[in-house]
Enzyme design. Structure first.
Site, PDB file in Angstrom:
ATOM      1  N   VAL A 134      19.282  13.776  27.523  1.00 16.34           N
ATOM      2  CA  VAL A 134      17.750  14.141  27.204  1.00 16.34           C
ATOM      3  C   VAL A 134      16.957  12.521  26.757  1.00 16.34           C
ATOM      4  O   VAL A 134      17.095  11.760  26.275  1.00 16.34           O
ATOM      5  CB  VAL A 134      17.615  15.287  26.699  1.00 16.34           C
ATOM      6  CG1 VAL A 134      15.489  14.991  26.091  1.00 16.34           C
ATOM      7  CG2 VAL A 134      17.539  16.024  26.944  1.00 16.34           C
ATOM      8  N   MET A 191      25.049  14.503  25.868  1.00 16.17           N
ATOM      9  CA  MET A 191      24.644  15.023  24.910  1.00 16.17           C
ATOM     10  C   MET A 191      23.535  14.476  24.103  1.00 16.17           C
ATOM     11  O   MET A 191      22.768  15.200  23.197  1.00 16.17           O
ATOM     12  CB  MET A 191      25.556  15.929  24.379  1.00 16.17           C
ATOM     13  CG  MET A 191      25.192  17.590  23.552  1.00 16.17           C
ATOM     14  SD  MET A 191      26.457  17.990  23.370  1.00 16.17           S
ATOM     15  CE  MET A 191      28.013  16.700  23.077  1.00 16.17           C
ATOM     16  N   PRO A 192      23.748  13.614  24.705  1.00 18.37           N
ATOM     17  CA  PRO A 192      22.805  12.005  23.354  1.00 18.37           C
ATOM     18  C   PRO A 192      21.002  12.751  23.435  1.00 18.37           C
ATOM     19  O   PRO A 192      21.233  13.405  24.541  1.00 18.37           O
ATOM     20  CB  PRO A 192      23.252  11.293  23.761  1.00 18.37           C
ATOM     21  CG  PRO A 192      24.228  11.058  24.767  1.00 18.37           C
ATOM     22  CD  PRO A 192      23.699  12.401  25.441  1.00 18.37           C
ATOM     23  N   TYR A 193      20.380  12.384  22.825  1.00 18.86           N
ATOM     24  CA  TYR A 193      18.541  12.429  22.701  1.00 18.86           C
ATOM     25  C   TYR A 193      18.388  11.185  22.419  1.00 18.86           C
ATOM     26  O   TYR A 193      18.833  10.427  21.186  1.00 18.86           O
ATOM     27  CB  TYR A 193      18.430  13.385  21.618  1.00 18.86           C
ATOM     28  CG  TYR A 193      16.230  13.935  21.551  1.00 18.86           C
ATOM     29  CD1 TYR A 193      15.882  14.414  22.698  1.00 18.86           C
ATOM     30  CD2 TYR A 193      16.447  13.026  20.270  1.00 18.86           C
ATOM     31  CE1 TYR A 193      14.335  13.697  22.353  1.00 18.86           C
ATOM     32  CE2 TYR A 193      14.736  12.918  20.302  1.00 18.86           C
ATOM     33  CZ  TYR A 193      13.929  13.320  21.403  1.00 18.86           C
ATOM     34  OH  TYR A 193      13.181  13.430  21.261  1.00 18.86           O
TER      35      TYR A 193
END
Lengths: 67, 67, 67, 67, 67, 67
Positions: free
Chosen positions: E41, E1-3
């Site tokens: 992402v 889920m990191p950006y």
């Protein structure tokens, strides 16, 4: 000279792991783009699971946890 | 109408100094680009030295400090 | 070591004015926080007036212009 | 696949209201652009009123409050 | 889920190199933090050398080039 | 006074749709947090599909398209 911002949920990530992220992404920019590491800046933001949403719901809700 | 984001390490910056940054950068945008100060937004992020990297190492490591 | 991001609308800002913004904001960080200018990074984003909204309307609409 | 970052002042916004923001902006991207909600990420940053400036002054000053 | 957001100067970086950056930083987050790559992402911003400043001067000026 | 940044892939989004996004997200902040729309800023970034990665691959690759 690159600038990298990494946003992750705030879940007790240790200083050692954060140091590894910073080292790894800096090296990646050296390897792929031949960037100067000395002016490569990396900033990590740790975000509360109440403040991160995916699929229209907060991570807190998705985990079914009460904080 | 400009938006400015200033990221600095979190090292006991006083509210007075933050107010000076906000005043100064807003005035700069008036002076150079004739922007309207009333809709100029400035956001300061203070980042832990464990979370800021330069030269592939965290600022905490570079300073040789243990937090 | 600070990082500054300035977002403005894309309206033919000259390279000279952008250079003044970069010089001015870097000097401000030296004056107020005694930061090292050599590792101070400034990035200017110029944004299309169709892509900037304030008061719920795009800047293009607010100016009553057709592009 | 969109990424949305919402910055607001840090003034005791409840988890319920943050969940509504996340749900609402995700649905907006589905409705207007037919985006897949499952990979739509929303991050909310809550910013101290000392660190937010508009009109050249901090929000703390504008409110005439002492924190 | 990191950006992850990577900002680099806009100097004819090939799609192949950008693909390598995206692959590499995603793998780094898997290796160090055990993140799910499917929701990781990465966004790369390429910035004009007139719009990037370091040491108080634009990259265009530092290179002594006229564009 | 909120600031919202929406990042989407650059795929011929019309000015009308961008105006709807700006109107919708501004109204959401009014409805949920009672924010003043007049000082609510929204910036949309449209990102090339070569520069957007998810699951470790660029959107260009995932779509199996050659640009």
């Amino acid at each position: 000279m690159p600038y990298v911002n990494i946003k992750i949920t705030n879940e007790h990530v240790t200083p050692e792991k954060k140091a590894k992220l910073i080292e790894g992404v800096t090296q990646l920019l050296v390897d792929v783009l031949d960037k100067n590491p000395e002016t490569t800046v990396v900033v990590i933001d740790e975000v509360d699971t109440d403040n991160w949403g995916i699929g229209g719901r907060t991570v807190t809700e998705r985990r079914g946890t009460t904080k």
